[in-house]
Design a protein around this motif. Sequence first.
Motif, PDB file in Angstrom:
ATOM      1  N   HIS A 253       6.459  -6.960  -4.817  1.00 38.94           N
ATOM      2  CA  HIS A 253       6.877  -6.582  -6.167  1.00 38.94           C
ATOM      3  C   HIS A 253       6.668  -5.111  -6.546  1.00 38.94           C
ATOM      4  O   HIS A 253       7.066  -4.712  -7.640  1.00 38.94           O
ATOM      5  N   ALA A 254       6.076  -4.316  -5.682  1.00 40.27           N
ATOM      6  CA  ALA A 254       5.808  -2.915  -6.052  1.00 40.27           C
ATOM      7  C   ALA A 254       7.096  -2.123  -6.156  1.00 40.27           C
ATOM      8  O   ALA A 254       8.037  -2.336  -5.402  1.00 40.27           O
ATOM      9  N   PRO A 255       7.143  -1.164  -7.102  1.00 40.88           N
ATOM     10  CA  PRO A 255       8.318  -0.323  -7.286  1.00 40.88           C
ATOM     11  C   PRO A 255       8.359   0.872  -6.335  1.00 40.88           C
ATOM     12  O   PRO A 255       9.213   1.749  -6.481  1.00 40.88           O
ATOM     13  N   CYS A 256       7.432   0.922  -5.382  1.00 36.30           N
ATOM     14  CA  CYS A 256       7.379   2.014  -4.413  1.00 36.30           C
ATOM     15  C   CYS A 256       6.972   1.423  -3.067  1.00 36.30           C
ATOM     16  O   CYS A 256       6.577   0.265  -2.993  1.00 36.30           O
ATOM     17  N   PRO A 257       7.052   2.209  -2.008  1.00 40.01           N
ATOM     18  CA  PRO A 257       6.599   1.704  -0.711  1.00 40.01           C
ATOM     19  C   PRO A 257       5.112   1.313  -0.754  1.00 40.01           C
ATOM     20  O   PRO A 257       4.324   1.905  -1.489  1.00 40.01           O
ATOM     21  N   VAL A 258       4.768   0.299   0.045  1.00 39.81           N
ATOM     22  CA  VAL A 258       3.391  -0.211   0.095  1.00 39.81           C
ATOM     23  C   VAL A 258       2.896  -0.167   1.536  1.00 39.81           C
ATOM     24  O   VAL A 258       3.613  -0.565   2.455  1.00 39.81           O
ATOM     25  N   VAL A 259       1.671   0.307   1.704  1.00 43.98           N
ATOM     26  CA  VAL A 259       0.993   0.259   3.001  1.00 43.98           C
ATOM     27  C   VAL A 259      -0.152  -0.722   2.865  1.00 43.98           C
ATOM     28  O   VAL A 259      -0.965  -0.606   1.936  1.00 43.98           O
ATOM     29  N   VAL A 260      -0.211  -1.702   3.771  1.00 42.98           N
ATOM     30  CA  VAL A 260      -1.326  -2.629   3.809  1.00 42.98           C
ATOM     31  C   VAL A 260      -2.172  -2.274   5.025  1.00 42.98           C
ATOM     32  O   VAL A 260      -1.697  -2.341   6.150  1.00 42.98           O
ATOM     33  N   VAL A 261      -3.396  -1.864   4.766  1.00 45.54           N
ATOM     34  CA  VAL A 261      -4.306  -1.442   5.835  1.00 45.54           C
ATOM     35  C   VAL A 261      -5.063  -2.670   6.309  1.00 45.54           C
ATOM     36  O   VAL A 261      -5.689  -3.367   5.512  1.00 45.54           O
TER      37      VAL A 261
ATOM     38  N   LEU B  46       3.530   6.077  -3.330  1.00 45.27           N
ATOM     39  CA  LEU B  46       3.032   5.132  -2.348  1.00 45.27           C
ATOM     40  C   LEU B  46       1.883   4.337  -2.954  1.00 45.27           C
ATOM     41  O   LEU B  46       1.071   4.884  -3.707  1.00 45.27           O
ATOM     42  N   LEU B  47       1.822   3.060  -2.602  1.00 45.89           N
ATOM     43  CA  LEU B  47       0.713   2.184  -2.991  1.00 45.89           C
ATOM     44  C   LEU B  47       0.030   1.730  -1.711  1.00 45.89           C
ATOM     45  O   LEU B  47       0.695   1.277  -0.774  1.00 45.89           O
ATOM     46  N   VAL B  48      -1.293   1.867  -1.659  1.00 45.38           N
ATOM     47  CA  VAL B  48      -2.056   1.485  -0.473  1.00 45.38           C
ATOM     48  C   VAL B  48      -3.073   0.422  -0.883  1.00 45.38           C
ATOM     49  O   VAL B  48      -3.816   0.602  -1.856  1.00 45.38           O
TER      50      VAL B  48
END
Length: 145
Positions: free
Chosen positions: A133-141, A107-109
């Motif tokens: 473009h991320a190779p994994c799920p992204v959470v934008v807070v 995960l990328l946050v």
Amino acid sequence: MEGSKRRIVVGVDGSTGSRAALRWALGYAEGCGGRVVAVFACGVPALIDVALMMPEEERVLTVGERELRKAVDETCAESDTGVPVERRVVRQDAVRALLDEARDSDLLVVGRRGHGRFAQVLLGSVSLHCVNHAPCPVVVVSGPG
């Protein structure tokens, strides 16, 4: 085993948005038994003003290390999760640094906005690029919550 823990990468630039992202990542990591990697990018354009004032790369990295340490220490003290945080200061622009770290992550946050020059933008350029473009799920807070 450390290798089997979920790896959660979070972009930290010291801004309110990045601290909110770090708090979110710590809470998520606590819930899933994961580990957090906090990444501070010291490349253009992230620290362009600092780089112009202090041309020596080592000094720029020192500023990045100090800012990352402060943000992580203060946010971890507030969150009180006990989740370990690996700290990485990277000599790249924020987008490249985060996408590179996300390659081996679960995960990328990121915060909705960081220290960019266009604070009124709904979604910052770094977070928007990571979402696309991320190779994994992204959470934008989205907020300081």
